[in-house]
Design a protein around this motif. Structure first.
Motif, short mmCIF file in Angstrom:
data_model
loop_
_atom_site.label_atom_id
_atom_site.label_comp_id
_atom_site.label_asym_id
_atom_site.label_seq_id
_atom_site.Cartn_x
_atom_site.Cartn_y
_atom_site.Cartn_z
N THR A 1 0.76 -1.28 0.07
CA THR A 1 0.08 -0.03 0.06
C THR A 1 0.99 1.37 -0.07
OG1 THR A 1 -0.03 -0.01 2.43
CG2 THR A 1 -1.76 -1.28 1.32
N VAL A 2 0.24 2.34 -0.13
CA VAL A 2 0.93 3.53 -0.12
C VAL A 2 1.70 3.83 1.14
CG1 VAL A 2 0.72 6.11 -0.27
CG2 VAL A 2 -0.38 4.56 -2.17
N LEU A 3 0.76 3.67 2.25
CA LEU A 3 1.45 3.69 3.66
C LEU A 3 2.66 3.02 3.82
CD1 LEU A 3 0.82 5.01 6.36
CD2 LEU A 3 -0.44 3.23 6.98
N ARG A 4 2.48 1.61 3.44
CA ARG A 4 3.84 0.82 3.49
C ARG A 4 4.88 1.18 2.74
NH1 ARG A 4 5.05 -0.83 7.44
NH2 ARG A 4 6.29 -2.65 6.75
N ASN A 5 4.71 1.65 1.68
CA ASN A 5 5.91 2.42 0.77
C ASN A 5 6.49 3.47 1.55
OD1 ASN A 5 6.45 1.59 -2.27
ND2 ASN A 5 4.21 1.16 -1.85
N VAL A 6 5.74 4.22 2.24
CA VAL A 6 6.58 5.40 2.98
C VAL A 6 7.01 4.89 4.40
CG1 VAL A 6 6.13 7.63 3.96
CG2 VAL A 6 4.78 7.12 1.75
N SER A 7 6.23 3.81 4.94
CA SER A 7 6.63 3.46 6.28
C SER A 7 7.88 2.52 6.31
CB SER A 7 5.69 2.57 7.11
OG SER A 7 4.41 3.60 7.25
N LEU A 8 8.04 1.60 5.25
CA LEU A 8 9.02 0.41 5.48
C LEU A 8 10.57 0.89 5.63
CD1 LEU A 8 9.42 -2.68 5.08
CD2 LEU A 8 9.82 -2.21 2.81
N ALA A 9 10.78 1.72 4.86
CA ALA A 9 12.47 2.38 5.02
C ALA A 9 12.53 2.94 6.31
CB ALA A 9 12.76 3.41 3.87
N LEU B 1 2.26 12.18 3.98
CA LEU B 1 1.02 12.14 3.09
C LEU B 1 0.08 13.13 2.88
CD1 LEU B 1 0.57 8.18 3.11
CD2 LEU B 1 1.44 9.30 1.32
N SER B 2 -0.33 13.57 4.32
CA SER B 2 -1.21 14.76 4.35
C SER B 2 -0.42 15.99 3.89
CB SER B 2 -1.46 15.13 5.87
OG SER B 2 -2.27 14.16 6.47
N ARG B 3 0.86 16.12 4.03
CA ARG B 3 1.43 17.31 3.43
C ARG B 3 1.72 17.21 1.97
NH1 ARG B 3 8.06 18.43 5.28
NH2 ARG B 3 8.29 20.75 4.00
N VAL B 4 1.68 15.93 1.41
CA VAL B 4 1.77 16.12 -0.11
C VAL B 4 0.32 15.96 -0.75
CG1 VAL B 4 4.16 15.12 -0.27
CG2 VAL B 4 2.17 13.65 -0.41
N GLY B 5 -0.52 16.12 0.31
CA GLY B 5 -1.92 16.10 -0.39
C GLY B 5 -2.57 14.73 -0.71
N LEU B 6 -2.02 13.56 -0.10
CA LEU B 6 -2.44 12.14 -0.44
C LEU B 6 -2.85 11.17 0.97
CD1 LEU B 6 0.26 11.63 -3.20
CD2 LEU B 6 -2.32 12.05 -3.48
N ALA B 7 -3.23 11.92 1.74
CA ALA B 7 -3.64 11.13 3.08
C ALA B 7 -4.83 9.85 2.72
CB ALA B 7 -4.10 11.98 4.22
N ASP B 8 -5.49 10.39 1.81
CA ASP B 8 -6.77 9.55 1.82
C ASP B 8 -6.31 8.73 0.73
OD1 ASP B 8 -6.05 11.43 -0.50
OD2 ASP B 8 -7.96 11.28 -1.58
N LYS B 9 -4.96 8.49 0.12
CA LYS B 9 -4.48 7.38 -0.58
C LYS B 9 -3.60 6.23 0.05
CE LYS B 9 -5.92 8.88 -4.67
NZ LYS B 9 -7.05 8.31 -5.51
N ALA B 10 -3.63 6.40 1.29
CA ALA B 10 -2.81 5.64 2.50
C ALA B 10 -3.04 4.08 2.01
CB ALA B 10 -2.84 6.15 3.77
N ALA B 11 -4.44 3.67 2.17
CA ALA B 11 -4.61 2.38 1.69
C ALA B 11 -4.73 1.60 0.51
CB ALA B 11 -6.18 2.15 2.62
N GLN C 1 0.57 11.52 -8.55
CA GLN C 1 0.44 11.16 -7.35
C GLN C 1 1.49 10.09 -6.57
OE1 GLN C 1 -3.58 9.60 -7.71
NE2 GLN C 1 -4.58 11.18 -6.86
N GLN C 2 1.82 9.39 -7.67
CA GLN C 2 2.91 8.34 -7.47
C GLN C 2 4.37 9.14 -7.04
OE1 GLN C 2 3.36 4.29 -9.28
NE2 GLN C 2 1.43 5.05 -10.42
N GLN C 3 4.43 10.26 -7.82
CA GLN C 3 5.91 10.82 -7.62
C GLN C 3 5.54 11.83 -6.30
OE1 GLN C 3 8.75 10.62 -7.98
NE2 GLN C 3 9.08 11.65 -10.13
N ARG C 4 4.57 12.21 -5.69
CA ARG C 4 4.16 12.74 -4.50
C ARG C 4 4.60 12.02 -3.63
NH1 ARG C 4 -1.16 15.70 -4.49
NH2 ARG C 4 -1.56 14.63 -6.46
N ILE C 5 3.99 10.38 -3.53
CA ILE C 5 4.23 9.44 -2.65
C ILE C 5 6.06 9.28 -2.65
CG2 ILE C 5 4.17 7.10 -2.14
CD1 ILE C 5 1.38 7.14 -3.79
#
Length: 253
Positions: free
Chosen positions: A104-112, A132-142, A152-156
């Motif tokens: 998920t988007v959240l795991r992509n950001v959290s894993l490292a 994710l909120s800072r880049v406007g994508l908190a709603d995409k976390a799951a 959106q992927q580049q912002r992630i």
């Protein structure tokens, strides 16, 4: 705004070869803390190679790279611990997003964060949601990356890089694979980072960003820095014939 702090990134006499081809010829640049440096120039001029030499993805044959209090010499044997110390200060965003499609988007950001910084999953997820909120994508976390647009992927990817608390962000043409509207989404995030005081080195073809957001511009061609200075001065009044030729081609495109 032009800043005059002590350089946080300093490149001294960087040279890089690929076989018999010299990609970088004795390049030296300094980037003060909080400065945004845009590197522009024709394709094949060595811009991306220079960026990769900073974090030793492409180790230079000669020269010295200093980031913060870490100095690494090109052409010498560099230990893993030295590379970790150097890269700990650096976040990098590439042209391609390099997200894990099965996470998920959240795991992509959290894993490292968990693997590199030793944060607990709960702590990493909390920081990831803030970013994710800072880049406007908190709603995409799951969601999974495939469900997100290119912008959106580049912002992630930017959020993932920021999650490791870098002191410097390196951007390698982050909008080149995006259509203009999606590119604007990414540039808006980069502008916000610049306004927040993040030290940034940006290889870009986005001339408006280079002129209006960056503090300094370096024009490269044929593996050399042709001109360096305050952004508007360099872009509007280039001094060398080669720089004038490049900017004329950009403006007439």
């Amino acid at each position: 705004m032009i800043r005059t702090q002590k350089p946080y990134v300093r490149l001294e006499n960087i040279t890089k070869h690929f076989g018999t081809f010299t990609a970088l010829h004795d390049v030296s640049l300094s980037v003060p803390t909080g400065d945004v440096l845009a590197i522009i120039g024709p394709s094949g001029s060595g811009k991306s190679t220079l960026l990769r030499c900073i974090n030793f993805i492409e180790p230079p044959e000669t020269g010295v790279v200093t980031v913060g209090d870490v100095t690494v010499e090109g052409g010498s044997k560099v230990s893993r611990s030295e590379l970790r110390r150097l890269r700990r200060n650096l976040g990098m965003v590439f042209q391609s997003f390099n997200l894990f499609p099965h996470m998920t988007v959240l795991r992509n950001v959290s894993l490292a964060q968990e693997r590199v910084l030793g944060r607990s999953r709960q702590e990493a997820d909390a920081i990831s949601m803030q970013l994710l909120s800072r880049v406007g994508l908190a709603d995409k976390a799951a969601q999974y990356p495939i469900r997100c647009s290119g912008g959106q992927q580049q912002r992630i990817a930017i959020a993932r890089a920021l999650a490791l608390d870098p002191k410097v962000m390196l951007f390698d043409e982050p909008t080149s694979a995006l259509d203009p509207e999606l590119g604007l989404e990414v540039l808006a995030v980069m502008r916000e980072l610049a306004d927040s005081g993040m030290t940034m080195i940006v290889v870009t073809h986005e001339m408006s960003f280079a002129e209006n957001v960056s503090d300094h511009v370096a024009i490269m061609a044929d593996g050399r820095v042709l001109e360096y200075g305050p952004s508007r001065d360099v872009i509007r009044t280039p001094q060398s014939a080669r720089a004038k030729q490049f900017l004329r081609a950009v403006n007439e495109r």
